[in-house]
Each structure stands twice: as C-alpha cells, then as structure tokens.
Design a protein around this motif. Structure first.
Motif, PDB file in Angstrom:
ATOM      1  N   VAL B 167       1.848   2.441  -1.481  1.00  0.00           N
ATOM      2  CA  VAL B 167       2.657   1.220  -1.544  1.00  0.00           C
ATOM      3  C   VAL B 167       3.351   0.943  -0.217  1.00  0.00           C
ATOM      4  CG1 VAL B 167       4.592   0.100  -2.722  1.00  0.00           C
ATOM      5  CG2 VAL B 167       2.965   1.466  -4.032  1.00  0.00           C
ATOM      6  N   ASP B 168       3.844   2.008   0.432  1.00  0.00           N
ATOM      7  CA  ASP B 168       4.543   1.808   1.713  1.00  0.00           C
ATOM      8  C   ASP B 168       3.608   1.228   2.754  1.00  0.00           C
ATOM      9  OD1 ASP B 168       6.876   2.688   0.752  1.00  0.00           O
ATOM     10  OD2 ASP B 168       6.894   4.615   1.830  1.00  0.00           O
ATOM     11  N   ALA B 169       2.424   1.820   2.858  1.00  0.00           N
ATOM     12  CA  ALA B 169       1.454   1.337   3.843  1.00  0.00           C
ATOM     13  C   ALA B 169       1.053  -0.095   3.515  1.00  0.00           C
ATOM     14  CB  ALA B 169       0.234   2.251   3.873  1.00  0.00           C
ATOM     15  N   ALA B 170       0.895  -0.395   2.221  1.00  0.00           N
ATOM     16  CA  ALA B 170       0.546  -1.760   1.825  1.00  0.00           C
ATOM     17  C   ALA B 170       1.653  -2.726   2.238  1.00  0.00           C
ATOM     18  CB  ALA B 170       0.298  -1.832   0.319  1.00  0.00           C
ATOM     19  N   GLY B 171       2.884  -2.260   2.173  1.00  0.00           N
ATOM     20  CA  GLY B 171       4.003  -3.087   2.608  1.00  0.00           C
ATOM     21  C   GLY B 171       3.916  -3.387   4.096  1.00  0.00           C
ATOM     22  N   ARG B 172       3.491  -2.380   4.872  1.00  0.00           N
ATOM     23  CA  ARG B 172       3.340  -2.616   6.317  1.00  0.00           C
ATOM     24  C   ARG B 172       2.211  -3.616   6.583  1.00  0.00           C
ATOM     25  NH1 ARG B 172       4.755   2.864   6.278  1.00  0.00           N
ATOM     26  NH2 ARG B 172       2.592   3.568   6.349  1.00  0.00           N
ATOM     27  N   SER B 173       1.119  -3.498   5.827  1.00  0.00           N
ATOM     28  CA  SER B 173       0.029  -4.474   5.989  1.00  0.00           C
ATOM     29  C   SER B 173       0.512  -5.875   5.646  1.00  0.00           C
ATOM     30  CB  SER B 173      -1.154  -4.110   5.085  1.00  0.00           C
ATOM     31  OG  SER B 173      -1.759  -2.910   5.534  1.00  0.00           O
ATOM     32  N   TYR B 174       1.308  -5.948   4.573  1.00  0.00           N
ATOM     33  CA  TYR B 174       1.859  -7.241   4.155  1.00  0.00           C
ATOM     34  C   TYR B 174       2.740  -7.818   5.258  1.00  0.00           C
ATOM     35  CZ  TYR B 174       4.261 -10.616   1.134  1.00  0.00           C
ATOM     36  OH  TYR B 174       4.769 -11.770   0.584  1.00  0.00           O
ATOM     37  N   ASP B 175       3.609  -6.984   5.790  1.00  0.00           N
ATOM     38  CA  ASP B 175       4.517  -7.460   6.843  1.00  0.00           C
ATOM     39  C   ASP B 175       3.749  -7.916   8.082  1.00  0.00           C
ATOM     40  OD1 ASP B 175       6.602  -6.887   5.175  1.00  0.00           O
ATOM     41  OD2 ASP B 175       7.060  -4.942   6.102  1.00  0.00           O
ATOM     42  N   GLY B 421      -0.644 -21.639   3.264  1.00  0.00           N
ATOM     43  CA  GLY B 421      -0.942 -20.217   3.375  1.00  0.00           C
ATOM     44  C   GLY B 421      -0.221 -19.452   2.276  1.00  0.00           C
ATOM     45  N   HIS B 422      -0.748 -18.281   1.961  1.00  0.00           N
ATOM     46  CA  HIS B 422      -0.123 -17.467   0.921  1.00  0.00           C
ATOM     47  C   HIS B 422      -0.413 -15.999   1.242  1.00  0.00           C
ATOM     48  CE1 HIS B 422       0.944 -17.383  -3.659  1.00  0.00           C
ATOM     49  NE2 HIS B 422       1.585 -16.462  -2.972  1.00  0.00           N
ATOM     50  N   VAL B 423       0.611 -15.191   1.265  1.00  0.00           N
ATOM     51  CA  VAL B 423       0.407 -13.742   1.389  1.00  0.00           C
ATOM     52  C   VAL B 423       0.858 -13.117   0.081  1.00  0.00           C
ATOM     53  CG1 VAL B 423       0.552 -13.637   3.895  1.00  0.00           C
ATOM     54  CG2 VAL B 423       2.657 -13.490   2.563  1.00  0.00           C
ATOM     55  N   PHE B 424       0.078 -12.161  -0.399  1.00  0.00           N
ATOM     56  CA  PHE B 424       0.289 -11.672  -1.766  1.00  0.00           C
ATOM     57  C   PHE B 424      -0.053 -10.195  -1.841  1.00  0.00           C
ATOM     58  CE2 PHE B 424      -0.107 -11.289  -6.275  1.00  0.00           C
ATOM     59  CZ  PHE B 424       0.614 -12.328  -6.822  1.00  0.00           C
ATOM     60  N   TYR B 425       0.880  -9.425  -2.372  1.00  0.00           N
ATOM     61  CA  TYR B 425       0.623  -8.005  -2.624  1.00  0.00           C
ATOM     62  C   TYR B 425      -0.051  -7.876  -3.986  1.00  0.00           C
ATOM     63  CZ  TYR B 425       1.783  -3.300  -4.255  1.00  0.00           C
ATOM     64  OH  TYR B 425       1.723  -2.042  -4.794  1.00  0.00           O
ATOM     65  N   LEU B 426      -1.219  -7.253  -4.000  1.00  0.00           N
ATOM     66  CA  LEU B 426      -2.011  -7.176  -5.238  1.00  0.00           C
ATOM     67  C   LEU B 426      -1.831  -5.851  -5.962  1.00  0.00           C
ATOM     68  CD1 LEU B 426      -5.432  -8.571  -3.994  1.00  0.00           C
ATOM     69  CD2 LEU B 426      -3.900  -9.697  -5.603  1.00  0.00           C
ATOM     70  N   GLY B 427      -1.294  -4.841  -5.262  1.00  0.00           N
ATOM     71  CA  GLY B 427      -1.211  -3.524  -5.892  1.00  0.00           C
ATOM     72  C   GLY B 427      -2.608  -2.993  -6.176  1.00  0.00           C
ATOM     73  N   THR B 428      -2.752  -2.352  -7.328  1.00  0.00           N
ATOM     74  CA  THR B 428      -4.041  -1.733  -7.663  1.00  0.00           C
ATOM     75  C   THR B 428      -4.790  -2.542  -8.719  1.00  0.00           C
ATOM     76  OG1 THR B 428      -2.853  -0.381  -9.254  1.00  0.00           O
ATOM     77  CG2 THR B 428      -3.280   0.608  -7.100  1.00  0.00           C
ATOM     78  N   LYS B 429      -4.394  -3.803  -8.884  1.00  0.00           N
ATOM     79  CA  LYS B 429      -5.025  -4.627  -9.932  1.00  0.00           C
ATOM     80  C   LYS B 429      -6.556  -4.616  -9.831  1.00  0.00           C
ATOM     81  CE  LYS B 429      -5.267  -9.347 -11.666  1.00  0.00           C
ATOM     82  NZ  LYS B 429      -4.833 -10.733 -11.537  1.00  0.00           N
ATOM     83  N   TYR B 430      -7.065  -4.923  -8.632  1.00  0.00           N
ATOM     84  CA  TYR B 430      -8.526  -4.999  -8.479  1.00  0.00           C
ATOM     85  C   TYR B 430      -9.162  -3.635  -8.273  1.00  0.00           C
ATOM     86  CZ  TYR B 430      -7.920  -9.984  -8.412  1.00  0.00           C
ATOM     87  OH  TYR B 430      -7.607 -11.266  -8.785  1.00  0.00           O
ATOM     88  N   SER B 431      -8.477  -2.764  -7.528  1.00  0.00           N
ATOM     89  CA  SER B 431      -9.082  -1.455  -7.268  1.00  0.00           C
ATOM     90  C   SER B 431      -9.203  -0.659  -8.564  1.00  0.00           C
ATOM     91  CB  SER B 431      -8.290  -0.693  -6.207  1.00  0.00           C
ATOM     92  OG  SER B 431      -6.946  -0.527  -6.593  1.00  0.00           O
ATOM     93  N   LYS B 432      -8.249  -0.816  -9.480  1.00  0.00           N
ATOM     94  CA  LYS B 432      -8.369  -0.119 -10.765  1.00  0.00           C
ATOM     95  C   LYS B 432      -9.469  -0.742 -11.611  1.00  0.00           C
ATOM     96  CE  LYS B 432      -4.091   2.378 -11.340  1.00  0.00           C
ATOM     97  NZ  LYS B 432      -2.642   2.221 -11.578  1.00  0.00           N
ATOM     98  N   ALA B 433      -9.488  -2.069 -11.663  1.00  0.00           N
ATOM     99  CA  ALA B 433     -10.501  -2.744 -12.489  1.00  0.00           C
ATOM    100  C   ALA B 433     -11.905  -2.380 -12.030  1.00  0.00           C
ATOM    101  CB  ALA B 433     -10.294  -4.250 -12.436  1.00  0.00           C
TER     102      ALA B 433
END
Lengths: 582, 582
Positions: B167-175, B421-433
């Motif tokens: 999650v932390d790394a994903a936050g950095r990617s988001y930022d 434009g839209h930036v969006f944190y997806l979490g594991t929604k797709y990776s889990k599915a």
C-alpha cells in the motif's frame, strides 16, 4: 534508458503455437504478447520499434506534401453501402451493431470515409492536389490469423489517399508516393524491391508492391538481374518460349499410360522431357442471359506446358473469364470429356469446350496430352492436323526462373518477398460510386482521380526480422532498433571503476542524442549478452574490470563474429564512428 | 507550413446539431468532421492539436518513469469475464462476435488486459514498481453521445496502470502520477483544479479528478478560497449548519397548505424562511434473506433541509443502503405514509419506516414538515417531543456556496468544471479477481497493489476551448495551438516587398523551430483574419504594403483588443519576445 528502470522480459522458448522465426523472436525478445488469435499487446520495447517506423513514415509522407489526419476505427455502414462494399467485402470486415442497432464495421481500410471527407471539403480544383494519410489501427478478421504480426487481425497501417484533377496529376501524385516509399524503405535499412502488381478492374500500369526480400516470404517476386524489370508473379508476363511452331515430326498415337495421371508421371513413363507434355485445366463459367438469369454453363479447357503452372490472375483476364470463373465439377468434366481428370486433353471431347492455349503451348509441336480415355495419352499431337487451332491463345502461366525477361534484356530470376507497402492508382472508382466531385476550372463538376497508398507498419517489424536474424536472435537495422547501442558493464554492483567508465560512455551517448541503454541490472555477462543479442541491438560495448586493468573495453557489432578491443581513451570516438556507419 | 499547401476548411456556421461552444468552434474551424453520432474524423489541423497534447502527456509520463506500451482495441471476453466485468459493464461496452463466433469488446479501458500482462511478466518484487501506460483509441457506446469530443463514443485516452508491492509503494506511485498530472495540465496552459473524488467500494482517500474550470462544465467543483480544500460535489463533506439543537419555542401544529407540495411553496405560503422546512425523500431497499432470496422491502425516509439537495453518492454510504437502493414506488409510499408525495413527513406514518436525518436536520427545532395528509404540513415540529429521534444521522446533502469548509479554514465556493483526468487507487480489486501475484522478498506470492490513471486526450481539446474562446473563435494556449503564430501578408500576389518581408519573418521563425504558418493563400485581409481568429492561433503578424511604406508591421495577440505597430527592423526580436511570453 537504464535497463533496471525499463522492462526487459525475454523468454528462453517461444510459445508452441509460434510458427515463423519473426513471430518466435518477437515473443522471445518481449516485443509482443498474444491477447487473442491475431491480436497482440506491444510491450514497451516492441512499441519503441513501431514508433521508429511511424516516425520515418510520417517524415517522408510530410516531405511529400501529404497531410496527416485521423479517421475513426468504427465506421458506419451507410458510407460502405454507397460503394457497395458493405455487401462485397468478405468476412474479413468485422461488422457489428451498436446499442441502437445501427450497423458499423471496424475499418479494414478507409476509402469510403476519406472520399466522404473529400466530397465535403474539396470543392474547387484550386484545392487540389491533396493527399490525406493516417497512421491508425486497422482490423481484418482473418479466417486464420498467423505468423504473428505478419498476418494479424489488429494491426497498424499507414494509409494515404490522393485526390487529383485529372489522370496526369494523379500520375504525379502516384510518382511522388512511389518516391516517398523508396525513401522510407531506404531509411528503414531494409533490402526491398518495388515490383509491378496487378491492377485488376482498374487497369493501367500503376500498381506497385514494396516487397521486403526474405526467403520465408509468402510472395514470389520476379525480376531481371540485368535490368530494372520487377513484378510480382501474378503480373509478370510470360513470353512464348517457342518463337514459332515447328513442323510435325511424328504421327498422333494413343499410348497406354496406366496410372500416370500427371504430366510428370507421363513424361517419366515415356522417357520424354516434361516440356513435351501439355497440362489440361478445366474451368467453368456460369452464364447469364440479358436479364441476368442463369443460362447454362460454359466449360473451358486451359492448356499450359507440363512444367508450367496456371496463373489464375492471368486466367481471369481472358475474354469470357473476366466476369469470374470456377473450377469445373467432376460431373461437368465427365459430361464434356467422358473421362476423369488425369487423362483429359483437347482431342476428342464429348461436348463443345472453349480451348485456351498458353502462348508457349500454342507453338508446340508433337506434344503429349491426355486422350480423354482413362490410362491413355496421345503422343505426337499437332495443332491444325490432329486438333483444331485453339479458340484463344493467351499468357496463362506463371513465369519460371530463367524465362526471358519481358523487357528483352535478359533472363528472369525469382525471389521471395513480404509485401509491406502498396501504391495503387484508383482512378474514379470511388469518386464515381460516391459522387465525389469538385468544380474544375471550366466551372463544371468533375470526379476526383484517386490513388491509395498503404504501408503495413506493424508488419514491417515482422518482415525486418525475417530478413535479419540469426541463431542468437534479431539483427535490427540501426533505424529500427529499439535501442541503437547497449553499454554492458561487467560487475556493475562491485566495481566503482566499471560503473564510472560505463556511466561516462552512456551519458556521453545520451548527450549526443543517441538512443542508448545501460544494462545496470547487474546480471552475469552471459545473461546480458544473450538478452541483447536476442533483442537485436546493433552495437554493444562491454566494460569489465579485467579489461580496464589493461585500459581496454570491447566493442561488438551485432553482425560481427568477434569483439574488437578498444583503448578506453579512444572508446567514445570509436563508438561514434561505428554509429556513423564507418 | 504554408497555408496554400495545407488544408484550412472553415465554416461560417456550425451544423445545426452542434450543442456546445467547443463543438461548434471545432466544426467551424475545421478541426473535426462528424462520421456518425459521437464518432469524428480529425482533420489535419485538429490532429495537430491532439499530437501536441499527446507529446506533453508522453513526456511527463516518461519523466515519471512510466513505460509506454499498447494494448489492443479489440479484447476477448475471457479476460473481462475473470473480473466479472463482462457481465457488469453496461451497454457502453460495445460487444460483438468475430467470424468464429467468439465474443469480443472494444476497449473502454484496459484493467483486465494490463493485469494479465502483469501476472505473466512481473514475477518478482524486484521488478516493481511498474507503471504501464498507453495513448490509445477507446470506445464507449454512450446512449446519447453529445457535446462533440467531450462525450464522444470513439476517443483517445491515455490510460496508465501502476503495480506495486504494498500500500505504501502504491501511494508513492499515486503521488508520482498526481504530480505528473499537475505538470501536464500546467504545461498545457489550462486553468484546472485537482479535486478529491469518491472512491466507491475501494475506499480510502486516493481518488482525484483533474477538472478544467469552465462555466459550461458538467461537474460541480467545491473548493475553499482560503485553503487548498477541493472536492467534487459528490464527495465534499457537508458539516452540520447548526452546532446543537435549540429548545422548542412552538407547539406542533397541523397547518393547511393547500396545493403547496414543495418546501419552497410551503415557506412562501406561510411566510417563513425556506431554511425552517424539511424535505422528505422516500427510498426503498429490496431485502434478501441469508440464502439470497427476496425477503420484502424496507422503506427509508431521508430528510434534508428545504434549501438543500439530496446527494445520492452520500446516501449510498448510509448503513443499510450500501448494497443499493431505489426510489420508492407510489404504491410503497401510499402503503407506508397513507399519503401522496408532496405532503410526506416523519410524523405519524402508517407503517414502520427507517428515518435518516441529514446532520443539519438532526439539529433543527420548530421545523416544518409534511403531515402525511394531503394539503397539510406540520409547523413547530421538534425531535424527541413530536417524533422519535431519527434512526440514523448522516451527511446526506450536497454542499452549497457559503457552507463551512470541512477543513475549518473558511467557507466553500462552487465552480463548474470539465473532468479531463482522474487518478485512482485500485488496491487489489483487479489483482485478486485475476489472481495476479508476484513473489515478494519473503518468497511468498502477493497480490499487486494497483492504481489507474486516465487522461482524456481528445476531451482536453473540447475543455480547452470551453475555457478559452470569444465571439470570434478559439483562443488556444500556446502549448495547444495547431500553429503558434501566423504570418499574414496583405497583397501576397501583388507586392514583392510584402512577399519578401513575410518570407523573411516566416523563414526566421521556422529556423528557430517555431511552429509558424504563412498565409500565402492571397485571400483578402478580412477572410484571413477571420480564419485565424476562428482557428485560434495565439500570435499574428500582418505585413502589408501600406505599413511597409512607413517601415511598420502589425502584431496582435489573440487576446489583445488591438494590434501593435512594430518597426520592421525590430519585428523578429519583438515576435521572439512575445513567443517567450514577455
């Protein structure tokens, strides 16, 4: 680019369903990944190559005065109906309905949309000539997609369309595109040939294919090593191999040839050259009366020499066959010849048949042909004496290696090619169908003279690899390479000296605007070298601790058998010279 | 570029079906032509603007370390089935069958394909983070395509997808993407605002829309002029406007309000402020038992102050409504309230109803509400005394101008925006599915933490024009303009001096790498000026014979009210300064 921040994803083995070398190498080198049959994602390193092709294509199209636009992928049926192609196009055109049940197709090409633009926008001769092009995704729903990007379903094509006042001006547009295509393929660094191609119903001599030469190519290209003659095999004219008919030497004789149902078998059985036999091919046309209703069947007997092959494109130009033909059914053959295939011939048919002889066959004497009797052939057959003169004489066959060149300047050779471009004069076919006119200087509306010009952008990747590869992988021409040069430090993680020299070279290359990659993944040399040879980067510099101790680095061109040692002080200059092609 | 060799095709009037100013101007200026509803061709001058957007987007994405690839337009159903979106996506996803009857869709977005790439290619934490993006054609089969390129069906989108270890790394990617988007819209020269947006089922606070400010925008943006608070109206928190409940002052009274079925009508009739009324909204949820079978209906009464509006996104977050709700039917309303809409309220229902009060309503005293009796309302209603406390209190309403900012730093303002434009944190929604995992440092497989990041490339053209136009046409920011400067010679065909000075300036601009166009069409000044003002070129220089006699040319910025006379000797320097923004 630094490899650690890039995405290198090579495979030891290609997936089992990969058929040709370019497909295998593009998969192994991580250029493409299959999403569905004939549909691929282009991974970053593959997209880099596409962008290099696109950029060269775009520069040369712009230089030739063409204007880039974009037409939609999803096109409404109404425009395609205007030219009749909504019906005529086969299943390759993928059709579907939108949520409001309206008919659409994915663009396989864009003549209809661009002609619609022209008729709306180009009102006056003063606005001509115009040449519009796009570099865009196309879709063709191939029955059997294969060979990776060579015969994919979704692909990138550059398609251009010229609009001119008259035939002369259209010729100049055609010539400008022909010249631009030569510049494009020259700049791409590919060995290619522009070959004359069939113009079909449009007629004239303005159709050329641009073929990348490769032994694995699907197309046969005919050329004359002693002149500039070049044509695809569909078009290449076969001159008569016999100047005139020799006097008969033998009488007609019905000879038993049990089980010998091919010319080759017969020639072998009789101990005579294959070139003394004549092959019989039976076609049929479904005739219609003046009102367009079925009016029986005409059966055609086409004769080519035993060592020659029928050319169906040429057959389709024979008077009477132009409207379309098919191969005759077994029943039709039996009805007209009283015999099964294998022993058919032009002597003693049961019912009238139109006989068309190839130019060479028309000048043969004492030839061998089927006797229309199972297990029998005639020998010593002669036109006029044993059978009537043929109804028609025509060029019916594919040329073969060694045939005289149609320009009289030598003998023909044949090589294989992959079609990557096509320039085509369309005349008024589309402008008339869609009533696309402009006002000419005399104030009268006139139909545009059009041309169309395609380049298979993604297919070029496959063709370039088919032409340029070895056991270790791809060998990109510099202009196409995803990276022109790779700097491979051996011991990146351990040696400050290695890091420092590698960075110096790499940063110097970047500063000079060279598309370089630094392999800072800290992999073993074997892994690094295998990756970059597979990927096909044209130039490689290796910097290792051992070499540095002697003040040396190593340069190796992708086609070089061995590396060259270079003094570290001379390295930048040495590499710069190599990149200049010196 | 010389205009005579280019393609300028302006229209006096926009087609009748054009609705908004950007659509009208793009059609009139010859940027787009309609091919079907929501499907456009981009003429050369329109495509130039798209390329400028693409180039800035590409540069900033690359700078942020994202890697460009291309995923196919035509995507197989199998991947979409893995996430359940083959079923869940509405009719906007255009589905069809290929010739072999296999199901495909045109990509509206590419989470499934990119997650499939990640699970095949990214095996180890060492390969992370990765951010893949494409700038590609998308298709959404909008029910009612409109507003030109703002809500088209076929459009160009930049879509990026990040893959991270945690999650932390994903936050950095988001930022990093948030920062890249700011740079992109800064460089494009647009006035925009990044606003917090709803994250739906994903949760968390990592969703931002980038909104181009324009009075004609479809979206309402809430911001605080005294702080950096900004959110879209769906998300913006409405604080209670009353700190606590005042003591009751009046008794409950059933008051005749004949025909007054809205809060506004009642307030007017009774001569009381609208803010003393309470609005009743009746929802219903279809309950299911443990086995998922229908188990009756729950009716909900949502209460907001008379001058406030229900926010359905907020309602969907109320406990009990999260699984989905609908507005109650007339029959359900009658059954529970014994009255028709217009006179409903929380006092004296026929059957149990779940009452949810907005935070402000929960603190109101002596309020007015429907009496559940046609043509009657209660006045002086008080919680606890006249009716039970609400079952739930929640933020249910849209904020309005002047509300306190949720960050406590001032009062809210509202402006209109166009989402580009839209930036969006997806979490594991797709990776889990799709069970997309990598091996983490501990040797265990872990699902990727993902984010997705979109920019509507073609939509930016429309948004930029909605923000920048006047009665004469478009006013492009320099970075987006198809040409930055136009040189207009008056009397091109007649005056050698005019031609010579115009060419000198034009060629100097080209040599300096400026994207200039020379209007050598020999049109009258009025026609030239109208064309370039409509097209929106930011800088214009006019060189005419009359001016030259006095040694002068004229410069006019597209936003300038008047032209500036410039000595011909100073012209190049003057123009260069203007192009530098001085």
């Amino acid at each position: 680019m630094r490899a650690s921040q890039y995405f290198i994803s090579t495979l030891k083995e290609a997936p089992a369903d990969a058929e040709v070398v370019s497909q295998k190498l593009m998969l192994r080198a991580g250029f493409i990944r299959k999403v569905a049959a004939g549909i691929y994602s282009y991974l970053p390193i593959g997209l880099r190559v596409i962008r290099k092709v696109e950029e060269i294509v775009r520069e040369e199209m712009n230089r030739a005065g063409a204007l880039e636009l974009t037409m939609p992928m999803v096109q409404p049926s109404e425009l395609w109906a205007e030219t009749g192609r909504w019906e005529k196009m086969g299943e390759e055109m993928l059709r579907f309905k939108d949520r409001h049940e309206r008919d659409f197709a994915l663009q396989p090409t864009s003549e209809e949309v661009v002609t619609d633009i022209a008729r709306q926008e180009l009102k006056s001769y003063r606005q001509l000539p115009k040449n519009f092009y796009q570099i865009q995704t196309k879709f063709r729903d191939e029955r059997r997609p294969r060979f990776g990007v060579m015969r994919g379903r979704e692909f990138t094509m550059k398609d251009a369309y010229s609009f001119d006042r008259n035939v002369d001006a259209a010729g100049r547009s055609y010539d400008a595109m022909y010249a631009a295509y030569c510049r494009i393929f020259d700049r791409l660094g590919l060995t290619y040939r522009a070959v004359a191609a069939d113009t079909g119903a449009i007629g004239g001599d303005r159709s050329h294919e641009f073929q990348v030469i490769a032994d694995t190519g699907e197309d046969a290209i005919v050329y004359c090593p002693d002149s500039d003659y070049a044509a695809n095999i569909e078009l290449a004219e076969a001159l008569p191999l016999l100047g005139s008919r020799a006097a008969p030497m033998h009488g007609l004789e019905k000879t038993p040839t049990p089980g010998a149902a091919t010319c080759a078998d017969v020639a072998k059985l009789l101990g005579l050259p294959l070139a003394t036999t004549v092959k019989s091919l039976v076609l049929a046309t479904d005739d219609v009366d003046e009102k367009g209703k079925p009016a029986g069947v005409t059966v055609w007997l086409l004769l080519v020499r035993g060592d020659h092959a029928l050319n169906e494109v040429k057959a389709s130009k024979v008077e009477g066959l132009k409207a379309g033909f098919r191969f005759a059914t077994e029943a039709e053959i039996h009805e007209h010849f009283g015999c099964k295939p294998g022993y058919l011939g032009p002597i003693g048919m049961k019912k009238p048949v139109k006989v068309v002889a190839d130019r060479t066959v028309a000048n043969m004497s004492d030839f061998i042909c089927g006797a229309n009797d199972e297990d029998y052939h005639y020998t010593g057959a002669n036109w006029g004496r044993d059978l009537p003169e043929p109804d028609l004489v025509a060029d019916l066959r594919n040329v073969i290696e060694g045939d005289p060149s149609p320009d009289g300047k030598g003998r023909l050779a044949i090589q294989r090619g992959i079609e990557v471009g096509h320039v085509f004069y369309l005349g008024t076919k589309y402008s008339k169908a869609m009533n696309a006119t402009f006002l000419d200087e005399d104030g009268k509306p006139k139909h545009f003279e059009m041309g169309c010009y395609g380049i298979g952008v993604t297919r070029i990747l496959g063709a370039a690899i088919e032409q340029n590869n070895d056991a270790r992988g791809i060998i990109w021409p510099d202009a196409l390479a995803p990276f022109r040069i790779v700097v491979c430090p051996v011991g990146w993680g351990k040696s400050e000296a290695v890091r420092s020299e590698a960075l110096k070279l790499y940063e110097g290359l970047l500063a000079a605007g060279v598309d370089a990659i630094l392999d800072d993944r800290d992999e073993r040399p074997g892994v690094m070298f295998a990756d970059w040879e597979l990927i096909g980067v044209p130039h490689r510099v290796v910097i290792g601790e051992r070499g540095l101790k002697e003040g040396l680095a190593e340069y190796q061109g992708r086609r070089d058998a061995e590396a060259t040692k270079v003094a570290i002080g001379d390295l930048a200059g040495f590499v710069a010279a190599k990149l200049r092609g010196e």
